[in-house]
Scaffold this active site. Structure first.
Site, PDB file in Angstrom:
ATOM      1  N   ILE A 211       1.119   7.007   0.561  1.00 33.75           N
ATOM      2  CA  ILE A 211       0.496   5.890   1.268  1.00 33.75           C
ATOM      3  C   ILE A 211      -0.965   5.776   0.880  1.00 33.75           C
ATOM      4  O   ILE A 211      -1.694   6.772   0.854  1.00 33.75           O
ATOM      5  CB  ILE A 211       0.611   6.089   2.790  1.00 33.75           C
ATOM      6  N   CYS A 212      -1.394   4.555   0.574  1.00 31.50           N
ATOM      7  CA  CYS A 212      -2.802   4.317   0.267  1.00 31.50           C
ATOM      8  C   CYS A 212      -3.457   3.762   1.531  1.00 31.50           C
ATOM      9  O   CYS A 212      -3.332   2.582   1.834  1.00 31.50           O
ATOM     10  CB  CYS A 212      -2.921   3.320  -0.883  1.00 31.50           C
ATOM     11  N   LEU A 213      -4.085   4.638   2.280  1.00 28.80           N
ATOM     12  CA  LEU A 213      -4.692   4.239   3.552  1.00 28.80           C
ATOM     13  C   LEU A 213      -6.007   5.004   3.701  1.00 28.80           C
ATOM     14  O   LEU A 213      -6.029   6.231   3.599  1.00 28.80           O
ATOM     15  CB  LEU A 213      -3.726   4.567   4.707  1.00 28.80           C
TER      16      LEU A 213
ATOM     17  N   ASN B  89       0.801  -1.228   0.000  1.00 26.53           N
ATOM     18  CA  ASN B  89       0.000   0.000   0.000  1.00 26.53           C
ATOM     19  C   ASN B  89       0.832   1.277   0.000  1.00 26.53           C
ATOM     20  O   ASN B  89       0.333   2.342   0.342  1.00 26.53           O
ATOM     21  CB  ASN B  89      -0.968   0.002   1.200  1.00 26.53           C
TER      22      ASN B  89
ATOM     23  N   SER C  71      -6.220  -2.885  -2.291  1.00 27.65           N
ATOM     24  CA  SER C  71      -5.946  -1.603  -2.929  1.00 27.65           C
ATOM     25  C   SER C  71      -4.441  -1.438  -3.074  1.00 27.65           C
ATOM     26  O   SER C  71      -3.811  -0.663  -2.368  1.00 27.65           O
ATOM     27  CB  SER C  71      -6.546  -0.457  -2.114  1.00 27.65           C
TER      28      SER C  71
END
Lengths: 136, 159
Positions: free
Chosen positions: B87-89, B80, B120
């Site tokens: 950052i994909c959060l 992620n 994701s």
């Protein structure tokens, strides 16, 4: 008798009045005539004036608890308000979570993308109507 | 100068100092409280153990009503985390809430390290290895952990 209180026209849910401090200003003592037998003397006190002072606080959490959004005490002054107290009201959602009015309003208005949500539980946000505030 | 966002960040900083969460640290840069440097330590008992991962956090004046932009400075290998460190959060995007503070953000990223969301992927190679070859994935993570020590030495003076 002088009683100074600050009243706030909302329900008991909002305000929690601390026990007033009573200041006995003038005390006079005299021997009581009725019990003056066998040398025993008792005193009676006449309170001539007293002053009571009331204080109120928002009944949100415990003393010193803070608004989750601005992290300033519920009793304090959120960043967009000038004064604590009446200018910085605390409001509740139906979910039971409380914030400064200014803080939750800003959050709700900045999130037009979908239904307003409580910052804490993410449930749909609806202002809780307080008992005693009247509908008008 | 003392805007709501800055006031809130001062409180965040105070709270981080008085009640520091385990395994993270964060400080505003000397000249600008809107720009922070942070370090996340790899959780013990995981492939990330021993790593020291540096991040930058950039806040806007809309904080805490808008999430900050958080990026890893240390080179990462994680499903992620994008190549540029982004950052994909979810809590940094559509699941942001104004009750989060710097401590909560860093703690969430720390738990993302060992608990990636393969649905994701930001780094498809890391996501694929995580799903299909955990041993190889852990090796790549170990390499990243080792590299993170080099950077600490090389990066002194960079703030």
């Amino acid at each position: 008798m002088v009683v100074e209180t600050r009243s706030h026209g909302t329900s008991a849910d909002v305000q929690r009045v601390r026990s007033p401090s009573i200041d006995v200003v003038d005390v006079s003592a005299r021997p009581s005539a009725s019990t003056a037998s066998e040398g025993a003397t008792s005193l009676s006190i006449d309170v001539k004036t007293w002053r009571a002072v009331g204080a109120w606080t928002w009944g949100a959490g415990d003393a010193g608890d803070v608004c989750g959004i601005c992290r300033i005490a519920y009793d304090g002054c959120p960043p967009d308000a000038k004064f604590p107290g009446d200018d910085s009201p605390v409001v509740w959602g139906r979910c039971g979570h409380a914030f400064h009015l200014q803080c939750i309003t800003k959050w709700l208005s900045g999130n037009a993308q979908d239904a307003p949500r409580c910052p804490i539980c993410r449930g749909a946000w609806e202002f809780k109507e307080l008992e005693g505030t009247g509908a008008g | 100068m003392s805007t709501p966002a800055r006031k809130r960040l001062m409180r965040d900083f105070k709270r981080l100092q008085t009640d520091p969460p385990a395994g993270i640290s964060g400080t505003p840069s000397e000249s600008n409280i809107m720009s922070w440097h942070a370090v996340i330590f790899g959780p013990e008992g995981t492939p990330w153990e021993g790593g020291t991962f540096k991040l930058t956090i950039a806040f806007s004046e809309e904080y805490p009503n808008k999430a900050p932009v958080v990026k890893f400075v240390t080179k990462m290998f994680h499903p992620n985390v994008y190549n540029d460190g982004s950052i994909c959060l979810d809590i940094l995007q559509n699941q942001w809430s104004p009750i989060y503070d710097v401590g909560a953000i860093l703690t969430s990223i720390q738990s993302l390290l060992c608990d990636p969301n393969p649905n994701s992927p930001a780094n498809s190679e890391a996501a694929a290895l995580y799903n299909e070859n955990r041993r190889a994935y852990n090796k790549r993570v170990a390499a990243v952990v080792e590299d993170s020590w080099m950077e600490i030495g090389a990066g002194t003076g960079a703030g």
